[in-house]
Scaffold this motif. Structure first.
Motif, PDB file in Angstrom:
ATOM      1  N   ALA A  58      41.387 -35.917 -55.839  1.00 23.27           N
ATOM      2  CA  ALA A  58      42.021 -35.118 -56.895  1.00 23.27           C
ATOM      3  C   ALA A  58      40.973 -34.431 -57.754  1.00 23.27           C
ATOM      4  CB  ALA A  58      42.890 -36.013 -57.766  1.00 23.27           C
ATOM      5  N   ARG A  59      41.353 -33.302 -58.275  1.00 22.28           N
ATOM      6  CA  ARG A  59      40.496 -32.569 -59.193  1.00 22.28           C
ATOM      7  C   ARG A  59      41.161 -32.593 -60.565  1.00 22.28           C
ATOM      8  NH1 ARG A  59      39.248 -27.507 -56.666  1.00 22.28           N
ATOM      9  NH2 ARG A  59      41.427 -27.043 -56.996  1.00 22.28           N
ATOM     10  N   GLY A  60      40.417 -33.023 -61.553  1.00 25.13           N
ATOM     11  CA  GLY A  60      40.933 -33.048 -62.910  1.00 25.13           C
ATOM     12  C   GLY A  60      40.974 -34.447 -63.482  1.00 25.13           C
ATOM     13  N   GLU A  61      40.988 -34.491 -64.798  1.00 20.92           N
ATOM     14  CA  GLU A  61      40.987 -35.765 -65.499  1.00 20.92           C
ATOM     15  C   GLU A  61      42.370 -36.410 -65.435  1.00 20.92           C
ATOM     16  OE1 GLU A  61      39.170 -37.314 -69.743  1.00 20.92           O
ATOM     17  OE2 GLU A  61      39.449 -35.183 -69.369  1.00 20.92           O
ATOM     18  N   PHE A  62      42.427 -37.684 -65.176  1.00 23.00           N
ATOM     19  CA  PHE A  62      43.641 -38.502 -65.151  1.00 23.00           C
ATOM     20  C   PHE A  62      44.600 -38.184 -63.996  1.00 23.00           C
ATOM     21  CE2 PHE A  62      42.528 -38.087 -69.734  1.00 23.00           C
ATOM     22  CZ  PHE A  62      41.965 -39.350 -69.870  1.00 23.00           C
ATOM     23  N   VAL A  63      44.231 -37.331 -63.057  1.00 23.31           N
ATOM     24  CA  VAL A  63      45.128 -37.004 -61.952  1.00 23.31           C
ATOM     25  C   VAL A  63      45.310 -38.223 -61.044  1.00 23.31           C
ATOM     26  CG1 VAL A  63      45.497 -35.508 -59.948  1.00 23.31           C
ATOM     27  CG2 VAL A  63      44.566 -34.555 -62.062  1.00 23.31           C
ATOM     28  N   ILE A  64      44.231 -38.909 -60.721  1.00 16.71           N
ATOM     29  CA  ILE A  64      44.336 -40.110 -59.881  1.00 16.71           C
ATOM     30  C   ILE A  64      45.161 -41.171 -60.583  1.00 16.71           C
ATOM     31  CG2 ILE A  64      43.006 -42.069 -58.938  1.00 16.71           C
ATOM     32  CD1 ILE A  64      42.789 -39.692 -57.128  1.00 16.71           C
ATOM     33  N   ASP A  65      45.007 -41.313 -61.904  1.00 14.42           N
ATOM     34  CA  ASP A  65      45.818 -42.282 -62.649  1.00 14.42           C
ATOM     35  C   ASP A  65      47.303 -41.995 -62.474  1.00 14.42           C
ATOM     36  OD1 ASP A  65      43.594 -43.643 -63.685  1.00 14.42           O
ATOM     37  OD2 ASP A  65      43.440 -42.256 -65.367  1.00 14.42           O
ATOM     38  N   THR A  66      47.668 -40.737 -62.553  1.00 16.85           N
ATOM     39  CA  THR A  66      49.065 -40.332 -62.383  1.00 16.85           C
ATOM     40  C   THR A  66      49.556 -40.654 -60.977  1.00 16.85           C
ATOM     41  OG1 THR A  66      48.754 -38.565 -63.991  1.00 16.85           O
ATOM     42  CG2 THR A  66      50.658 -38.372 -62.542  1.00 16.85           C
ATOM     43  N   VAL A  67      48.746 -40.359 -59.976  1.00 14.89           N
ATOM     44  CA  VAL A  67      49.111 -40.638 -58.585  1.00 14.89           C
ATOM     45  C   VAL A  67      49.315 -42.138 -58.379  1.00 14.89           C
ATOM     46  CG1 VAL A  67      48.217 -40.627 -56.217  1.00 14.89           C
ATOM     47  CG2 VAL A  67      48.036 -38.576 -57.621  1.00 14.89           C
ATOM     48  N   LEU A  68      48.397 -42.942 -58.873  1.00 16.38           N
ATOM     49  CA  LEU A  68      48.500 -44.395 -58.698  1.00 16.38           C
ATOM     50  C   LEU A  68      49.693 -44.972 -59.461  1.00 16.38           C
ATOM     51  CD1 LEU A  68      44.720 -45.354 -58.866  1.00 16.38           C
ATOM     52  CD2 LEU A  68      46.173 -45.112 -56.836  1.00 16.38           C
ATOM     53  N   THR A  69      50.001 -44.403 -60.613  1.00 17.31           N
ATOM     54  CA  THR A  69      51.191 -44.842 -61.359  1.00 17.31           C
ATOM     55  C   THR A  69      52.451 -44.524 -60.577  1.00 17.31           C
ATOM     56  OG1 THR A  69      50.073 -44.563 -63.473  1.00 17.31           O
ATOM     57  CG2 THR A  69      52.489 -44.557 -63.511  1.00 17.31           C
ATOM     58  N   ARG A  70      52.531 -43.331 -60.028  1.00 14.75           N
ATOM     59  CA  ARG A  70      53.713 -42.955 -59.243  1.00 14.75           C
ATOM     60  C   ARG A  70      53.852 -43.807 -57.991  1.00 14.75           C
ATOM     61  NH1 ARG A  70      55.073 -36.981 -58.149  1.00 14.75           N
ATOM     62  NH2 ARG A  70      56.839 -38.083 -57.267  1.00 14.75           N
ATOM     63  N   LEU A  71      52.732 -44.211 -57.402  1.00 11.24           N
ATOM     64  CA  LEU A  71      52.783 -45.069 -56.228  1.00 11.24           C
ATOM     65  C   LEU A  71      53.495 -46.381 -56.548  1.00 11.24           C
ATOM     66  CD1 LEU A  71      51.827 -45.412 -53.258  1.00 11.24           C
ATOM     67  CD2 LEU A  71      49.761 -46.471 -54.174  1.00 11.24           C
ATOM     68  N   ARG A  72      53.325 -46.864 -57.764  1.00 11.60           N
ATOM     69  CA  ARG A  72      53.941 -48.136 -58.157  1.00 11.60           C
ATOM     70  C   ARG A  72      55.318 -47.984 -58.807  1.00 11.60           C
ATOM     71  NH1 ARG A  72      51.216 -52.877 -57.500  1.00 11.60           N
ATOM     72  NH2 ARG A  72      49.020 -52.612 -57.088  1.00 11.60           N
ATOM     73  N   THR A  73      55.649 -46.802 -59.301  1.00 10.26           N
ATOM     74  CA  THR A  73      56.911 -46.644 -60.028  1.00 10.26           C
ATOM     75  C   THR A  73      57.989 -45.890 -59.242  1.00 10.26           C
ATOM     76  OG1 THR A  73      56.093 -44.670 -61.150  1.00 10.26           O
ATOM     77  CG2 THR A  73      55.809 -46.781 -62.295  1.00 10.26           C
ATOM     78  N   ASP A  74      57.596 -45.074 -58.270  1.00  5.93           N
ATOM     79  CA  ASP A  74      58.575 -44.364 -57.445  1.00  5.93           C
ATOM     80  C   ASP A  74      59.087 -45.296 -56.341  1.00  5.93           C
ATOM     81  OD1 ASP A  74      57.783 -42.199 -58.957  1.00  5.93           O
ATOM     82  OD2 ASP A  74      57.230 -40.936 -57.250  1.00  5.93           O
ATOM     83  N   TYR A  75      60.291 -45.039 -55.868  1.00  7.37           N
ATOM     84  CA  TYR A  75      60.786 -45.759 -54.701  1.00  7.37           C
ATOM     85  C   TYR A  75      60.062 -45.203 -53.481  1.00  7.37           C
ATOM     86  CZ  TYR A  75      64.420 -47.855 -57.506  1.00  7.37           C
ATOM     87  OH  TYR A  75      65.085 -48.588 -58.451  1.00  7.37           O
ATOM     88  N   MET A  76      59.314 -46.073 -52.804  1.00  7.31           N
ATOM     89  CA  MET A  76      58.461 -45.638 -51.705  1.00  7.31           C
ATOM     90  C   MET A  76      58.950 -46.103 -50.337  1.00  7.31           C
ATOM     91  SD  MET A  76      56.115 -43.965 -53.317  1.00  7.31           S
ATOM     92  CE  MET A  76      54.948 -43.682 -52.019  1.00  7.31           C
ATOM     93  N   ASP A  77      59.567 -47.267 -50.272  1.00 11.48           N
ATOM     94  CA  ASP A  77      59.858 -47.916 -49.007  1.00 11.48           C
ATOM     95  C   ASP A  77      61.232 -48.558 -49.080  1.00 11.48           C
ATOM     96  OD1 ASP A  77      59.298 -48.759 -46.421  1.00 11.48           O
ATOM     97  OD2 ASP A  77      57.826 -50.273 -46.995  1.00 11.48           O
ATOM     98  N   VAL A  78      61.588 -49.292 -48.050  1.00  8.86           N
ATOM     99  CA  VAL A  78      62.802 -50.104 -48.059  1.00  8.86           C
ATOM    100  C   VAL A  78      62.400 -51.547 -47.781  1.00  8.86           C
ATOM    101  CG1 VAL A  78      64.343 -48.243 -47.351  1.00  8.86           C
ATOM    102  CG2 VAL A  78      63.274 -49.673 -45.612  1.00  8.86           C
ATOM    103  N   ASP A  79      63.154 -52.490 -48.331  1.00  8.08           N
ATOM    104  CA  ASP A  79      62.865 -53.901 -48.072  1.00  8.08           C
ATOM    105  C   ASP A  79      63.541 -54.333 -46.775  1.00  8.08           C
ATOM    106  OD1 ASP A  79      65.561 -54.326 -48.710  1.00  8.08           O
ATOM    107  OD2 ASP A  79      65.111 -55.156 -50.687  1.00  8.08           O
TER     108      ASP A  79
END
Length: 167
Positions: A58-79
């Motif tokens: 990623a380019r820019g400040e805090f962009v990776i933080d946003t991506v990693l937060t979304r990885l944990r807060t968005d629905y990504m998979d199924v159980d």
């Protein structure tokens, strides 16, 4: 400033859905690209993919933080019951502002150079050469054959620190 994050994900139950969700995270920002490396589990397993490595750039400040937060807060998979779930089994192996000194594969257009003729390194270089921020191909995934091939990807992209996490 360009930052790279190496994330290990234990497994996907729904690889198509998970990859679609990851691609959605990447395409929601014009400053992110990603490469996903995953392995097909042994026959009889309920998992669609295991030992997953996701490399975000990623380019820019805090962009990776946003991506990693979304990885944990968005629905990504199924159980196992088929219900949507969030990613809880990921771990950040390494974050860096520049390529690691112990990682032989450089990022960007110069990655295409492969003087040794190493086929694994060429495959990695082809994936990363097209991960220049602003390129039309900002998300790609590739299945690897075995643990040895994953370790070579990890060593080349993230150096020995990341490799030791998978060993």
């Amino acid at each position: 400033m360009t930052e790279t994050a190496f994330v290990r994900i234990d497994h996907f139950n729904d690889s198509k859905g998970y990859l679609r969700a990851l691609e959605g995270i990447v395409t929601s920002s014009e400053h992110v690209c990603a490469r996903v490396f995953w392995r097909q589990p042994a026959a009889g397993s309920r998992r669609a993919a295991v030992d997953v490595l996701v490399v975000f750039r990623a380019r820019g400040e805090f962009v990776i933080d946003t991506v990693l937060t979304r990885l944990r807060t968005d629905y990504m998979d199924v159980d196992s019951r088929g219900d949507k779930c969030k990613e809880r089994q990921s771990s950040v192996l390494r974050r860096q502002l520049a390529p690691a000194f112990d990682a032989p594969l450089l990022f960007g257009p110069s990655a295409a150079a492969n003087p040794a003729g190493n086929p694994t390194r060429t495959k990695q270089a082809e994936l990363w050469t097209r991960c220049d921020l602003g390129d039309s191909v900002r998300f790609a995934h590739a299945r690897y054959a075995d643990h040895h091939e994953l370790l070579s990807f990890v060593s080349a992209l993230g150096g020995n620190l990341c490799r030791d996490s998978f060993d």
